[in-house]
Design an enzyme around this catalytic site. Structure first.
Site, PDB file in Angstrom:
ATOM      1  CE  LYS A  88       2.610  -2.017  -9.167  1.00  0.00           C
ATOM      2  NZ  LYS A  88       4.036  -1.866  -9.532  1.00  0.00           N
ATOM      3  CG  ASP A 145       4.270   3.067  -7.064  1.00  0.00           C
ATOM      4  OD1 ASP A 145       3.987   3.858  -6.129  1.00  0.00           O
ATOM      5  OD2 ASP A 145       4.712   3.460  -8.165  1.00  0.00           O
TER       6      ASP A 145
END
Length: 218
Positions: free
Chosen positions: A131, A149
């Site tokens: 991420k 996320d």
């Protein structure tokens, strides 16, 4: 389902994903991270610090952090207790301090202090996952990447674009649905939409511009 066995999206599913993205692009014509940064190094650090806190909190501590330790070399040699005092308000400050000092040390040791423009290289840095790496790649260099996320996971599941919970599988599903040229523009729009409309507890479905294409219960 292993990657080799994952189903290829149909033409209709791809068209639906394109329509949804186009509407979000119309709502958010210019969409960048709300984190303040001057370069790839700073964005890497503030993205790590942004876990489990608000961007506003991170933006408040970042100027002090980078004024005291402006380079990876500086932060790699910092006293952890001093760093903890600076990042305390972002929460989980001991773990975050350990993470950013470790990633700074790795960056110096592996890449001479220069942030690499490659996901596989970035995730070798301690404290940096897919991420964080994807955020940096997409934001700084517009490299095709999708950061997953909690907002991206929630919105993409509610819209029926994926039924996965694992971020890597969600990333794979979204990449299969969308043209590579728009990958870097997906995450931040989904994140902002998740904050503005598609809230975790109280989604504002009555004002959602995607409601006619969303299977999520009202």
């Amino acid at each position: 389902m292993p990657a080799a066995e994952r189903l290829t999206p149909t033409t209709e599913q791809k068209r639906n994903a394109r329509v949804l993205f186009n509407r979000l692009q119309k709502r958010y014509p210019e969409m960048r991270t709300a984190l303040d940064y001057d370069d790839a190094w700073q964005l890497l650090v503030v993205t790590v610090l942004s876990a489990q806190t608000t961007d506003e909190n991170v933006n408040k501590v970042a100027p002090n952090l980078f004024s005291r330790w402006p380079t990876p070399e500086d932060l790699a040699g910092a006293n952890p207790e001093d760093v903890e005092e600076v990042v305390f308000s972002t929460g989980f400050y001991r773990q975050k301090t350990k993470s950013i000092i470790s990633l700074a040390a790795d960056l110096v040791a592996k890449f001479d202090g220069v942030v690499p423009q490659d996901l596989d290289d970035l995730v070798t840095l301690r404290g940096v996952g897919r991420k964080t790496a994807s955020v940096v790649l997409a934001e700084v260099w517009d490299v095709p990447a999708i950061a997953v996320d909690t907002h991206v996971r929630r919105v993409s599941n509610r819209l029926g674009l994926t039924n996965e919970s694992d971020p890597v599988k969600i990333e794979s599903d979204l990449k299969a649905l969308h043209s590579k040229k728009i990958w870097s523009g997906i995450s931040m729009r989904y994140i902002q939409f998740g904050r503005d409309v598609c809230d975790a507890r109280k989604p504002r479905c009555w004002e959602c511009p995607l409601a006619d294409r969303c299977p999520y219960p009202d």
